[in-house]
Scaffold this motif. Structure first.
Motif, PDB file in Angstrom:
ATOM      1  N   ALA A 122      -4.880   2.735  -2.635  1.00  0.00           N
ATOM      2  CA  ALA A 122      -3.843   3.757  -2.851  1.00  0.00           C
ATOM      3  C   ALA A 122      -4.264   4.705  -3.948  1.00  0.00           C
TER       4      ALA A 122
ATOM      5  N   PHE B 114       1.210   3.936  -3.065  1.00  0.00           N
ATOM      6  CA  PHE B 114       0.901   5.352  -2.843  1.00  0.00           C
ATOM      7  C   PHE B 114       2.086   6.226  -3.263  1.00  0.00           C
TER       8      PHE B 114
ATOM      9  N   GLY C 276       0.813  -1.216   0.000  1.00  0.00           N
ATOM     10  CA  GLY C 276       0.000   0.000   0.000  1.00  0.00           C
ATOM     11  C   GLY C 276       0.846   1.265   0.000  1.00  0.00           C
TER      12      GLY C 276
END
Length: 197
Positions: free
Chosen positions: A197, A26, A22
């Motif tokens: 994300a 991101f 994640g």
């Protein structure tokens, strides 16, 4: 406060693979958008993460994918007439549950519309937004679809990609439909945390 407290007291239960995927997704999305503003970085991140998850079998380490949430092979668009009870307890439950979904959808629609409208200088008519969502949900009910709502992710991706008309939402929706119907097995490899994300 309860959510933060729960996270702090249960920090040992975090799946660090999911957390790492994640955070890396991101970072790739944020960095990629700054470096290549018109490059489809979101699609690349989804495909790359899905390929890595499949190749290294991350699902066996607890990484949820779309395939682990439901059977994508059951997706179809058969017409049916909904069986709606007119009286009694089922209709009350339907009204309360549907009312909550409608309320959340309307708030989301106005929030997204206003946020993008402020950046583009467009005047947003909430009534038109609500009518469009209502009609889409009404028609979708005959094809067993989920209730219609806005997509913050799709709207943001379209806006950041330079889309200027409402047709862009239709095109992206049709694109997703074609991909889901033709590549169901591949879509199943997409990691849920990548979508977050």
């Amino acid at each position: 406060i309860e959510v933060v407290s729960y996270l702090v007291t249960n920090i040992g239960e975090i799946n660090f693979l999911v957390f790492a995927v994640g955070i890396s997704n991101f970072a790739l999305l944020a960095g990629g958008r700054r470096l290549w503003s018109h490059f489809p970085i979101a699609m690349v991140v989804l495909l790359l993460t899905g390929a890595l998850a499949h190749y290294f079998r991350w699902t066996s380490f607890g990484l949820p994918t779309l395939a682990s949430l439901s059977d994508l092979n059951q997706i179809n668009f058969s017409f049916h007439v909904p069986d709606i009870p007119i009286t009694g307890e089922p209709i009350q439950l339907l009204i309360v549950g549907r009312g909550a979904v409608v309320l959340v959808s309307m708030v989301a629609a106005i929030s997204v519309s206003k946020a993008i409208g402020q950046q583009t200088g467009q005047h947003i008519n909430p009534s038109k937004e609500f009518i469009a969502q209502g009609l889409a949900s009404l028609v979708g009910g005959f094809f067993q679809t989920m209730p219609s709502s806005v997509s913050l992710a799709r709207s943001a991706v379209n806006f950041n990609s330079g889309a200027v008309t409402r047709l862009s939402g239709t095109i992206s929706g049709l694109f997703v439909l074609v991909v889901v119907l033709l590549f169901k097995n591949w879509v199943g490899y997409i990691a849920v945390v990548s979508l977050s994300a």
